[in-house]
Design a protein around this motif. Structure first.
Motif, PDB file in Angstrom:
ATOM      1  N   THR A  19      23.825  10.981   6.834  1.00 43.90           N
ATOM      2  CA  THR A  19      24.404  11.423   5.569  1.00 43.90           C
ATOM      3  C   THR A  19      25.912  11.170   5.538  1.00 43.90           C
ATOM      4  O   THR A  19      26.574  11.091   6.574  1.00 43.90           O
ATOM      5  CB  THR A  19      24.151  12.926   5.341  1.00 43.90           C
ATOM      6  OG1 THR A  19      24.754  13.673   6.405  1.00 43.90           O
ATOM      7  CG2 THR A  19      22.664  13.228   5.277  1.00 43.90           C
ATOM      8  N   ALA A  20      26.415  11.000   4.331  1.00 46.40           N
ATOM      9  CA  ALA A  20      27.844  10.968   4.052  1.00 46.40           C
ATOM     10  C   ALA A  20      28.027  11.766   2.761  1.00 46.40           C
ATOM     11  O   ALA A  20      27.056  12.284   2.200  1.00 46.40           O
ATOM     12  CB  ALA A  20      28.333   9.529   3.887  1.00 46.40           C
ATOM     13  N   ARG A  21      29.248  11.878   2.297  1.00 42.30           N
ATOM     14  CA  ARG A  21      29.476  12.666   1.098  1.00 42.30           C
ATOM     15  C   ARG A  21      28.681  12.090  -0.072  1.00 42.30           C
ATOM     16  O   ARG A  21      28.830  10.917  -0.416  1.00 42.30           O
ATOM     17  CB  ARG A  21      30.963  12.685   0.758  1.00 42.30           C
ATOM     18  CG  ARG A  21      31.286  13.542  -0.456  1.00 42.30           C
ATOM     19  CD  ARG A  21      32.773  13.596  -0.733  1.00 42.30           C
ATOM     20  NE  ARG A  21      33.056  14.389  -1.920  1.00 42.30           N
ATOM     21  CZ  ARG A  21      34.269  14.556  -2.429  1.00 42.30           C
ATOM     22  NH1 ARG A  21      35.315  13.993  -1.828  1.00 42.30           N
ATOM     23  NH2 ARG A  21      34.432  15.292  -3.509  1.00 42.30           N
ATOM     24  N   HIS A  51      35.595  10.991 -10.021  1.00 39.47           N
ATOM     25  CA  HIS A  51      35.581  12.465 -10.082  1.00 39.47           C
ATOM     26  C   HIS A  51      34.433  13.036  -9.251  1.00 39.47           C
ATOM     27  O   HIS A  51      33.837  14.054  -9.605  1.00 39.47           O
ATOM     28  CB  HIS A  51      35.473  12.926 -11.538  1.00 39.47           C
ATOM     29  CG  HIS A  51      36.544  12.367 -12.419  1.00 39.47           C
ATOM     30  ND1 HIS A  51      37.859  12.783 -12.341  1.00 39.47           N
ATOM     31  CD2 HIS A  51      36.499  11.406 -13.379  1.00 39.47           C
ATOM     32  CE1 HIS A  51      38.580  12.118 -13.222  1.00 39.47           C
ATOM     33  NE2 HIS A  51      37.784  11.272 -13.868  1.00 39.47           N
ATOM     34  N   GLY A  52      34.124  12.380  -8.133  1.00 42.74           N
ATOM     35  CA  GLY A  52      33.020  12.814  -7.290  1.00 42.74           C
ATOM     36  C   GLY A  52      31.782  11.978  -7.543  1.00 42.74           C
ATOM     37  O   GLY A  52      31.719  11.160  -8.476  1.00 42.74           O
ATOM     38  N   GLY A  53      30.780  12.151  -6.710  1.00 46.81           N
ATOM     39  CA  GLY A  53      29.567  11.360  -6.839  1.00 46.81           C
ATOM     40  C   GLY A  53      29.795   9.934  -6.397  1.00 46.81           C
ATOM     41  O   GLY A  53      30.718   9.626  -5.623  1.00 46.81           O
ATOM     42  N   ALA A  82      26.487   8.250 -10.721  1.00 46.58           N
ATOM     43  CA  ALA A  82      25.484   9.175 -10.188  1.00 46.58           C
ATOM     44  C   ALA A  82      26.164  10.289  -9.398  1.00 46.58           C
ATOM     45  O   ALA A  82      27.254  10.102  -8.854  1.00 46.58           O
ATOM     46  CB  ALA A  82      24.492   8.437  -9.295  1.00 46.58           C
ATOM     47  N   ASP A  83      25.493  11.417  -9.339  1.00 51.83           N
ATOM     48  CA  ASP A  83      26.004  12.532  -8.535  1.00 51.83           C
ATOM     49  C   ASP A  83      25.694  12.337  -7.053  1.00 51.83           C
ATOM     50  O   ASP A  83      26.404  12.863  -6.191  1.00 51.83           O
ATOM     51  CB  ASP A  83      25.383  13.848  -9.011  1.00 51.83           C
ATOM     52  CG  ASP A  83      25.774  14.176 -10.444  1.00 51.83           C
ATOM     53  OD1 ASP A  83      26.990  14.219 -10.725  1.00 51.83           O
ATOM     54  OD2 ASP A  83      24.868  14.379 -11.276  1.00 51.83           O
TER      55      ASP A  83
END
Length: 394
Positions: free
Chosen positions: A363-365, A177-179, A191-192
């Motif tokens: 950086t990446a998402r 769900h992200g992170g 982790a976020d």
């Protein structure tokens, strides 16, 4: 409150963790070794750099000049030993004077307090030095970087950060769900966001996270000697040569430490293991990685002879090492120095064989990867941390 995992317990990783915690983030630091500052931070020369060597406007220039002030302020606030003693950069021949002049111009452009001095003026600072000209840099200092890390650990502990030694990262993947999800040998951490400050292993951690880094780490070992106690009087502070602008290393230099000892070095030879501090430390995996990387062969063709050969010969010959020092201080002889240990520099190298000459942060998402942070990264650690925390918040 967001949860951020920081991989790497050297000075950059700990500084990032502290900056994030100050901004209200919930921080977990993962370090694979059993102690903090186990590799680059714990094996460097403990010099607080002024920022004169670096291209104006670069990360290194901006962050080292600001970091010179912030790391000294931090040390004084938290009881870490530090001394702002200044240094001399000396030209030992007329052929080096143009490069010394360029350094003086670069110092002015970067806002570094420095002035050119005559040989007689140089000897007022260092009576035993030999030069045809010199640059006096007032803001260079000596510090105990492992003690800075110990102070950061105390601050993080007081801030209830989750600090984990003996915790190697084995896998990284996007969260459902992200992170991100970070797998260790015992659990999967949700982790976020993720910050990779793994130093010598930074490119491998990036690959674990699904990122293809634009540069690879090639390890270079730097070996040190020190002056025998009865010869320490030959050096009062810090004496550096004019560096070769085509190389990423500053050359063998002399550094009086906080305890009064005088360290000499380092040279620069290819390390046979990423965390190998002796010729006997060999990793087949690490050597195979270097051998498979085209950039390493292109670098070798450019520097193997005579530069690389001279560095290897100096590694095995105390006489050659002493002769390098005697260019700066003629009174130094082979019998005056004894071996003192070594460090390994995580040098980022591009596929075309070019050395990455600035800090490299990609950086990446939900991810930030510090892929090149050699000297002056320790000096700049608090400033790098601010930049990375901004990236995490973006």
């Amino acid at each position: 409150m967001r949860n951020v995992v920081v991989i790497g317990g050297g000075i950059v990783g700990l500084a990032v963790a502290w900056e994030l915690s100050q901004r209200g983030q919930d921080v977990t630091v993962l370090e694979k070794e059993s102690r903090w500052a186990a590799h680059q931070t714990g094996h460097n020369s403990n010099v607080v750099h002024a920022g004169l060597y670096y291209k104006p406007g670069s990360f290194k220039a901006r962050m080292s000049v600001a970091g010179n002030r912030s790391i000294v302020d931090f040390a004084r606030q938290y009881g870490v030993p530090v001394e702002v003693c200044g240094k001399l950069v000396v030209a030992t021949s007329d052929a080096e004077l143009p490069a010394l002049n360029i350094l003086a111009e670069r110092a002015e452009a970067n806002g570094v307090p420095a002035k050119k001095v005559t040989p007689a003026e140089a000897r007022e600072y260092e009576p035993e030095v030999a030069c045809v000209g010199a640059l006096r840099v007032e803001s260079t200092g000596i510090i105990d970087f492992p003690a800075v890390c110990a102070a950061l650990v105390r601050l993080l502990d007081e801030a209830d950060a989750d600090l984990r030694l003996d915790t190697e990262v084995l896998g990284i993947r996007p969260g459902a769900h992200g992170g991100v999800e970070v797998a260790t040998g015992t659990e999967v951490i949700q982790a976020d966001a993720l910050v990779n400050c793994a130093g010598l292993q930074s490119d491998r951690v990036a690959e674990l996270a699904g990122v293809t880094p634009s540069a690879r780490i090639v390890p270079f070992r730097g070996e040190y000697y020190e002056l025998k106690p009865e010869r320490r009087h030959l050096v009062r502070g810090l004496i550096y040569p004019v560096p070769d602008p085509t190389l990423p290393f500053l050359g063998v230099h002399l550094t009086r430490m906080l305890d009064g000892s005088v360290h000499a070095g380092p040279n620069a030879v290819l390390a046979l293991r990423r965390e190998g501090y002796r010729w006997a430390d060999v990793s087949v995996k690490d050597l195979a990685d270097v051998a498979r990387f085209p950039g390493a062969w292109r670098l070798a063709r450019k520097y193997a002879y005579p530069t690389g050969l001279e560095e290897v010969l100096r590694s095995f010959s105390k006489k050659r090492f002493a002769a390098s020092l005697a260019r700066l201080v003629p009174a130094v002889a082979d019998d005056d120095i004894v071996r003192h240990g070594s460090g390994v520099r995580a040098q980022a190298l591009r596929p075309d064989g070019s050395l990455v000459d600035d800090f490299l942060i990609e950086t990446a998402r939900d991810q930030v990867h510090v892929l090149n942070a050699p000297s002056p990264a320790a000096t700049s650690a608090l400033e790098i941390a601010k930049h990375i925390a901004d990236q995490v918040a973006a």
